[in-house]
Design an enzyme around this catalytic site. Sequence first.
Site, PDB file in Angstrom:
ATOM      1  N   ASP A  22      -3.106 -18.631   3.422  1.00 48.20           N
ATOM      2  CA  ASP A  22      -3.927 -19.413   2.483  1.00 48.20           C
ATOM      3  C   ASP A  22      -4.851 -20.555   3.431  1.00 48.20           C
ATOM      4  OD1 ASP A  22      -1.592 -20.555   3.157  1.00 48.20           O
ATOM      5  OD2 ASP A  22      -1.157 -21.446   0.866  1.00 48.20           O
TER       6      ASP A  22
ATOM      7  N   LYS B 255       2.649 -15.116   5.219  1.00 46.89           N
ATOM      8  CA  LYS B 255       3.158 -15.913   4.339  1.00 46.89           C
ATOM      9  C   LYS B 255       4.606 -15.960   4.316  1.00 46.89           C
ATOM     10  CE  LYS B 255       2.172 -18.740   0.723  1.00 46.89           C
ATOM     11  NZ  LYS B 255       1.281 -19.933   0.681  1.00 46.89           N
TER      12      LYS B 255
ATOM     13  N   ASP C  70      -6.620  -6.865   4.082  1.00 45.63           N
ATOM     14  CA  ASP C  70      -7.703  -6.269   3.184  1.00 45.63           C
ATOM     15  C   ASP C  70      -8.474  -7.527   2.677  1.00 45.63           C
ATOM     16  OD1 ASP C  70      -8.973  -4.625   1.323  1.00 45.63           O
ATOM     17  OD2 ASP C  70      -7.789  -5.305  -0.219  1.00 45.63           O
TER      18      ASP C  70
ATOM     19  N   ASP D 273     -12.768  -9.157   3.890  1.00 48.94           N
ATOM     20  CA  ASP D 273     -13.959  -9.470   2.716  1.00 48.94           C
ATOM     21  C   ASP D 273     -14.515 -10.718   3.275  1.00 48.94           C
ATOM     22  OD1 ASP D 273     -13.756  -6.910   1.625  1.00 48.94           O
ATOM     23  OD2 ASP D 273     -14.300  -7.607  -0.330  1.00 48.94           O
TER      24      ASP D 273
ATOM     25  N   TYR E  64       0.737  -1.420  -0.057  1.00 47.92           N
ATOM     26  CA  TYR E  64      -0.009  -0.118   0.093  1.00 47.92           C
ATOM     27  C   TYR E  64       0.816   1.422  -0.074  1.00 47.92           C
ATOM     28  CZ  TYR E  64      -4.520  -2.360   0.502  1.00 47.92           C
ATOM     29  OH  TYR E  64      -5.569  -3.137   0.166  1.00 47.92           O
TER      30      TYR E  64
HETATM   31  C1  IPM Z   1     -10.761  -1.298   2.244  1.00 48.07           C
HETATM   32  C2  IPM Z   1     -10.707  -0.944   0.633  1.00 48.07           C
HETATM   33  C3  IPM Z   1      -9.421  -0.094   0.490  1.00 48.07           C
HETATM   34  C4  IPM Z   1      -8.241  -1.082   1.018  1.00 48.07           C
HETATM   35  C5  IPM Z   1      -9.564   0.506  -1.049  1.00 48.07           C
HETATM   36  C6  IPM Z   1     -10.670   1.260  -1.314  1.00 48.07           C
HETATM   37  C7  IPM Z   1      -8.304   1.367  -1.173  1.00 48.07           C
HETATM   38  O1  IPM Z   1     -10.861  -1.981  -0.102  1.00 48.07           O
HETATM   39  O2  IPM Z   1     -11.060  -0.573   2.998  1.00 48.07           O
HETATM   40  O3  IPM Z   1     -10.722  -2.607   2.611  1.00 48.07           O
HETATM   41  O4  IPM Z   1      -7.748  -1.684   0.104  1.00 48.07           O
HETATM   42  O5  IPM Z   1      -7.840  -0.837   1.858  1.00 48.07           O
HETATM   43 MN    MN Z   2     -11.135  -4.040   1.106  1.00 45.96          MN
END
Ligand code: IPM
Ligand code: MN
Length: 358
Positions: A226, A193, A250, A254, A141
């Site tokens: 993983d 990893k 990140d 999700d 990042y």
């Molecule tokens: C998150 C989002 C951001 C990230 C993006 C929008 C830059 O996916 O906050 O998880 O990757 O951190």
């Molecule tokens: Mn994200």
Amino acid sequence: MASCGKVYKIAVIPGDGIGPEVVREGLKVLEAAASAAGMKYEIACYDFGGERYLRTGEALPESAIDELRTFDAIYFGAIGHPDVPPGVLERGLLLRIRFELDLYINLRPVKLYPGVWTPLKDKHPEDIDFVVVRENTEDVYVGIGGWLKRGTQDEVAFQVAVYTRHGTERCIKYAFELARLRNKKRRVTLVDKSNVLTYGHELWRRTFEEVAKDYPDIEADHAYVDACCMWMVKNPEWFDVIVTTNMFGDIITDLGAIIQGGMGVAASGNIHPGRTSMFEPIHGSAPKYAGKNVANPIAAILAMQMLVDFLGEHETAKRIEQACIRALGSGKIKSMEAGRMGMSTSEVGDFIASLASE
Ligand code: IPM
Ligand code: MN
């Protein structure tokens, strides 16, 4: 930080798409909970986002960062605009705030509330209750890289991952402190990893082992990223606090969001303990739902709960979380998905606000 009579200053950045709609509900619930609990605050709204970028050509005005520093906290909706190329707002706005305010922790609770559907068969609220501590200022990042022979058949691209001892250590320490504070399974799982990233993640591994020595009362656990994805689905009940690098954090959050019921309920905090920190739902701007009053505001409302808790206003925070728990448990909100709630965005906000003021 809680103090009698203090008036907190909260900066609000609603942003793009569904951002303004969900932020409105978060503020509605704050108003109800804060007035019941006697918390005082004032807000200042900023129109940063895609529309403003298209109008002015800048993602953030020069003065913005210094101005944001004067607030106790920032409440952020979402950014992402169909007419703005990917990366411009992410890097120019969201990541810029994270980096310049040095918000080195991205705290992402993964908690299944009673009444919320999970795609995991035979898993219940008592099985899904952990927190991901995602490092928030390093890794790929940092935006360091370059091209060679760009656009040719011989093109080479570099994208550099940066890990510092300082950045790694402060993040890992935060995770161990959090495991103590939660006082649940008292376990920190390092997710990396290091079997392949034998420099950067070896630094993480070594730092983790050193920091762990200062916390003999907390179990120091390890999983490769993983395998972690597999365990999060198969045995989420194993986890208490996960600490991981920016990019892996990140991705796995999700996955975390969907096992806790979806993007509609997943909240996060970008934190530097003791300094101005920023709270946001982890979902994006979802342009296809924008302006339709169908987005789920609960992730944004829970982000507000984290904000208020960070300020030390625990009674207000508790009211917000209890109101969400009661609303979710009532069975009146049919789904966590946008457009399928059986209620509009503002009706969900009204419902939770009324419970928060009781
Ligand atoms: C998150 C989002 C951001 C990230 C993006 C929008 C830059 O996916 O906050 O998880 O990757 O951190
Ligand atoms: Mn994200």
